[in-house]
Enzyme design. Structure first.
Site, PDB file in Angstrom:
ATOM      1  N   LYS A  37     -17.776  -2.272   6.694  1.00  0.00           N
ATOM      2  CA  LYS A  37     -18.233  -3.583   6.200  1.00  0.00           C
ATOM      3  C   LYS A  37     -17.531  -3.934   4.875  1.00  0.00           C
ATOM      4  O   LYS A  37     -17.327  -5.106   4.581  1.00  0.00           O
ATOM      5  CB  LYS A  37     -19.749  -3.651   6.082  1.00  0.00           C
ATOM      6  CG  LYS A  37     -20.388  -2.725   5.074  1.00  0.00           C
ATOM      7  CD  LYS A  37     -20.960  -3.433   3.865  1.00  0.00           C
ATOM      8  CE  LYS A  37     -21.698  -2.447   2.979  1.00  0.00           C
ATOM      9  NZ  LYS A  37     -21.617  -2.682   1.570  1.00  0.00           N
ATOM     10  N   THR A  69     -25.877  -4.178   0.588  1.00  0.00           N
ATOM     11  CA  THR A  69     -25.139  -5.437   0.766  1.00  0.00           C
ATOM     12  C   THR A  69     -24.479  -5.388   2.147  1.00  0.00           C
ATOM     13  O   THR A  69     -23.269  -5.209   2.256  1.00  0.00           O
ATOM     14  CB  THR A  69     -24.063  -5.616  -0.326  1.00  0.00           C
ATOM     15  OG1 THR A  69     -23.249  -4.435  -0.380  1.00  0.00           O
ATOM     16  CG2 THR A  69     -24.664  -5.861  -1.682  1.00  0.00           C
ATOM     17  N   GLY A 106     -16.505   5.188  10.215  1.00  0.00           N
ATOM     18  CA  GLY A 106     -17.689   4.382  10.463  1.00  0.00           C
ATOM     19  C   GLY A 106     -18.568   4.450   9.236  1.00  0.00           C
ATOM     20  O   GLY A 106     -18.080   4.682   8.134  1.00  0.00           O
ATOM     21  N   CYS A 142     -20.429   1.868   4.869  1.00  0.00           N
ATOM     22  CA  CYS A 142     -19.599   1.377   3.765  1.00  0.00           C
ATOM     23  C   CYS A 142     -18.207   0.913   4.182  1.00  0.00           C
ATOM     24  O   CYS A 142     -17.921  -0.285   4.130  1.00  0.00           O
ATOM     25  CB  CYS A 142     -19.483   2.448   2.694  1.00  0.00           C
ATOM     26  SG  CYS A 142     -21.094   2.976   2.091  1.00  0.00           S
ATOM     27  N   ASP A 158     -38.989  -0.248  -4.645  1.00  0.00           N
ATOM     28  CA  ASP A 158     -38.574  -0.719  -3.318  1.00  0.00           C
ATOM     29  C   ASP A 158     -39.707  -1.558  -2.733  1.00  0.00           C
ATOM     30  O   ASP A 158     -40.848  -1.463  -3.177  1.00  0.00           O
ATOM     31  CB  ASP A 158     -38.292   0.491  -2.403  1.00  0.00           C
ATOM     32  CG  ASP A 158     -37.291   0.152  -1.318  1.00  0.00           C
ATOM     33  OD1 ASP A 158     -36.194   0.732  -1.298  1.00  0.00           O
ATOM     34  OD2 ASP A 158     -37.611  -0.696  -0.466  1.00  0.00           O
TER      35      ASP A 158
HETATM   36  C1  UGA Z   1     -17.432   6.162   1.464  1.00  0.00           C
HETATM   37  C2  UGA Z   1     -16.493   6.544   0.306  1.00  0.00           C
HETATM   38  O1  UGA Z   1     -15.807   7.735   0.635  1.00  0.00           O
HETATM   39  C3  UGA Z   1     -17.289   6.754  -0.971  1.00  0.00           C
HETATM   40  O2  UGA Z   1     -16.431   7.054  -2.051  1.00  0.00           O
HETATM   41  C4  UGA Z   1     -18.071   5.481  -1.258  1.00  0.00           C
HETATM   42  O3  UGA Z   1     -18.870   5.602  -2.415  1.00  0.00           O
HETATM   43  C5  UGA Z   1     -18.967   5.159  -0.088  1.00  0.00           C
HETATM   44  O4  UGA Z   1     -18.167   5.001   1.097  1.00  0.00           O
HETATM   45  C6  UGA Z   1     -19.686   3.891  -0.399  1.00  0.00           C
HETATM   46  O5  UGA Z   1     -19.038   2.837  -0.482  1.00  0.00           O
HETATM   47  O6  UGA Z   1     -20.887   3.935  -0.670  1.00  0.00           O
HETATM   48  P1  UGA Z   1     -19.075   7.546   3.058  1.00  0.00           P
HETATM   49  O7  UGA Z   1     -19.400   6.249   3.730  1.00  0.00           O
HETATM   50  O8  UGA Z   1     -20.188   8.484   2.693  1.00  0.00           O
HETATM   51  O9  UGA Z   1     -18.297   7.269   1.686  1.00  0.00           O
HETATM   52  O10 UGA Z   1     -18.133   8.310   4.045  1.00  0.00           O
HETATM   53  P2  UGA Z   1     -16.652   8.932   3.978  1.00  0.00           P
HETATM   54  O11 UGA Z   1     -16.719  10.349   3.626  1.00  0.00           O
HETATM   55  O12 UGA Z   1     -15.759   8.061   3.213  1.00  0.00           O
HETATM   56  O13 UGA Z   1     -16.263   8.831   5.521  1.00  0.00           O
HETATM   57  C7  UGA Z   1     -16.181   7.565   6.156  1.00  0.00           C
HETATM   58  C8  UGA Z   1     -15.732   7.709   7.573  1.00  0.00           C
HETATM   59  O14 UGA Z   1     -14.363   8.067   7.617  1.00  0.00           O
HETATM   60  C9  UGA Z   1     -16.476   8.753   8.401  1.00  0.00           C
HETATM   61  O15 UGA Z   1     -16.792   8.188   9.658  1.00  0.00           O
HETATM   62  C10 UGA Z   1     -15.467   9.882   8.534  1.00  0.00           C
HETATM   63  O16 UGA Z   1     -15.651  10.601   9.703  1.00  0.00           O
HETATM   64  C11 UGA Z   1     -14.155   9.108   8.545  1.00  0.00           C
HETATM   65  N1  UGA Z   1     -13.007   9.923   8.111  1.00  0.00           N
HETATM   66  C12 UGA Z   1     -12.948  10.432   6.865  1.00  0.00           C
HETATM   67  C13 UGA Z   1     -11.944  10.121   8.992  1.00  0.00           C
HETATM   68  O17 UGA Z   1     -11.969   9.639  10.140  1.00  0.00           O
HETATM   69  N2  UGA Z   1     -10.869  10.854   8.583  1.00  0.00           N
HETATM   70  C14 UGA Z   1     -10.793  11.384   7.340  1.00  0.00           C
HETATM   71  O18 UGA Z   1      -9.775  12.027   7.027  1.00  0.00           O
HETATM   72  C15 UGA Z   1     -11.857  11.175   6.469  1.00  0.00           C
END
Ligand code: UGA
Length: 442
Positions: A272, A88, A266, A269, A32
């Site tokens: 964006k 990214t 939010g 990931c 890094d």
């Molecule tokens: C997400 C994907 O789930 C991963 O598979 C992926 O690898 C990752 O992005 C990435 O691209 O690196 P993450 O950002 O850790 O993972 O979070 P999530 O668990 O997907 O949750 C995202 C958002 O959705 C959170 O704000 C969560 O509160 C919200 N959410 C999730 C809801 O509002 N309702 C739900 O039923 C589930």
């Protein structure tokens, strides 16, 4: 004997990948530009909160399989396998992804490659990036096309990063199908233990691999916005979206996971990624295919405004001079990540409407203070809820789900609670005499 690996980028993706590859028995160097981050990691600590990651980091640093450096020369000399795990982010003022960091890894690394090497991209990139980067790497490397560049997207969830890396649902590898080199063979060696456990290993072209990642996140975002749209209809019709989600979720074709209505998605990931996906589809002339993602994005952003409006309504029609307690700042529980956090966005909107907002989060206060210095921050729930006219639960930390009305009764000024994640037992709060409002709940 394991492989010798360099991982470029030590954020959520890179730090976790470095530690987990070492855990699988490989020799790993994490690279890094941020030397403060490197020092923390070298001491066996993650520079962010991620359950279980410190243990894996420390064990592997102590075992001598994992180290960190800012030197590309050292990494190129040491490793035969290189992973790109840098961010990214969304470009300023545009929907598209900013590939500066990914490009910079290749332009710095490739000229140093003097023996055959495989580079695996893990960052989320617009389709077509792998082919472009591959050409760039071969052009810049002294060994020319003895450098191979393949795409190996990552699907880990924050909060479950170690588990998801060591026990993924699937491994996807995108290679140049016309000039099959060593990328597949090397990846099978890297992930031997995982594949040995029966995890599906899918080999495809690079474009499909890149798209798998964006399509997966677009689907997840769509699922969340779908249920949030149903929540809006439920509110209008006097129905209950949680019961609706349970009922439709029993259909295995639909599935209950990712159907939790609330203030929406939010993080670093989903938001964006769907925007970058729309931008890329536009460049490819397929913009019509993804116009629905604009609606997915709007439903999601509307959820934040609706929560501010619900708070105003519960407060009696005006937020001016009201005290609002916000429980939760992280974009999801078990994380200190506040990137594009709906909770903080809502806290900010409520404050701009004239309320005094005090935020508490078990892990994300320091990060929040840096980004939103004008909000008030509390050191615990009691402190946040002191004299509150309305209490909002905006991140479903277990600590908040376990709260008892009797605990808050002597602390708050008014017994009003808004459950932005539909994670509380509404009967419990109502029976205790509280005004309870959820998202799309009766
Ligand atoms: C997400 C994907 O789930 C991963 O598979 C992926 O690898 C990752 O992005 C990435 O691209 O690196 P993450 O950002 O850790 O993972 O979070 P999530 O668990 O997907 O949750 C995202 C958002 O959705 C959170 O704000 C969560 O509160 C919200 N959410 C999730 C809801 O509002 N309702 C739900 O039923 C589930």
């Amino acid at each position: 004997m394991g492989c010798r690996i360099a991982v470029f980028g030590t954020g959520y993706l890179g730090a976790t990948h470095s530690a987990c590859m070492a855990e699988l028995g490989h020799e790993v160097v994490g690279v890094d530009v941020d030397t403060a981050k490197l020092a923390t990691l070298a001491a066996g600590e993650a520079p962010f909160f991620e359950p279980g990651l410190n243990d894996v980091l420390k064990a592997n640093v102590d075992a001598g399989r994992l180290r960190f450096t800012s030197s590309y020369e050292e990494a190129a000399e040491f490793a035969d396998v290189h992973f790109i795990g840098v961010a990214t982010p969304q470009k300023r003022g545009e929907l598209a992804a900013d590939l500066t960091y990914v490009d910079s890894v290749v332009t710095r690394l490739a000229p140093l490659l003097t023996r055959p090497a495989v580079i695996y991209g893990k960052s989320t990139v617009p389709v077509g990036s792998a082919a472009r980067l591959s050409e760039m790497a071969q052009h810049l490397a002294p060994i020319g096309d003895a450098v191979e560049l393949a795409w190996n997207p990552e699907f880990l969830r924050e909060g479950f990063a170690v588990h998801d890396t060591l026990h993924p649902d699937r491994i996807v590898l995108g290679i140049d199908l016309e000039r099959r080199g060593r990328a597949e063979e090397v990846a099978r060696e890297l992930y031997r233990d995982i594949v040995g456990e029966g995890v599906p290993f899918l080999v495809t072209d690079r474009e499909t691999a890149e798209l798998v990642k964006t399509a997966a996140n677009a689907f997840l975002a769509t699922k969340i916005s779908f249920i949030n749209a149903m929540a809006e209809v439920c509110e209008a019709a006097g129905a209950d979206v949680s019961e609706l989600a349970d009922a439709i979720g029993y259909d295995a074709r639909i599935g209950r996971r990712f159907l939790n209505a609330g203030i929406g998605f939010g993080g670093g990931c989903l938001p964006k990624d769907i925007r970058a996906f729309m931008a890329r589809a536009g460049e490819l002339g397929a913009n019509q295919a993804l116009t629905f993602l604009r609606e997915v994005d709007s439903i999601n952003m509307r959820g934040r405004t609706r929560m501010m409006e619900m708070t105003r309504e519960v407060a009696g029609g005006s937020l001016i001079g009201t005290r609002v307690a916000v429980l939760g700042a992280a974009f999801k529980p078990d994380s200190d990540d506040i990137r594009d956090s709906p909770a903080l966005n809502i806290a900010g909107q409520i404050q701009l409407q004239g309320a005094s907002v005090t935020v508490f989060d078990p892990k994300a206060i320091n990060n929040s203070r840096t980004l939103f210095p004008t909000l008030n921050y509390a050191s615990d729930v009691r402190d946040a809820c002191d004299g509150a006219d309305v209490t909002l639960v905006l991140t479903e930390w277990e600590e908040f789900q376990r709260l008892e009305p009797a605990y808050l009764d002597p602390i708050v000024r008014c017994q009003r609670i808004i459950d932005g994640r539909n994670c509380l037992d509404q009967a419990k709060w109502r029976n205790a005499g509280w005004t309870y409002r959820g998202v799309g709940r009766r």
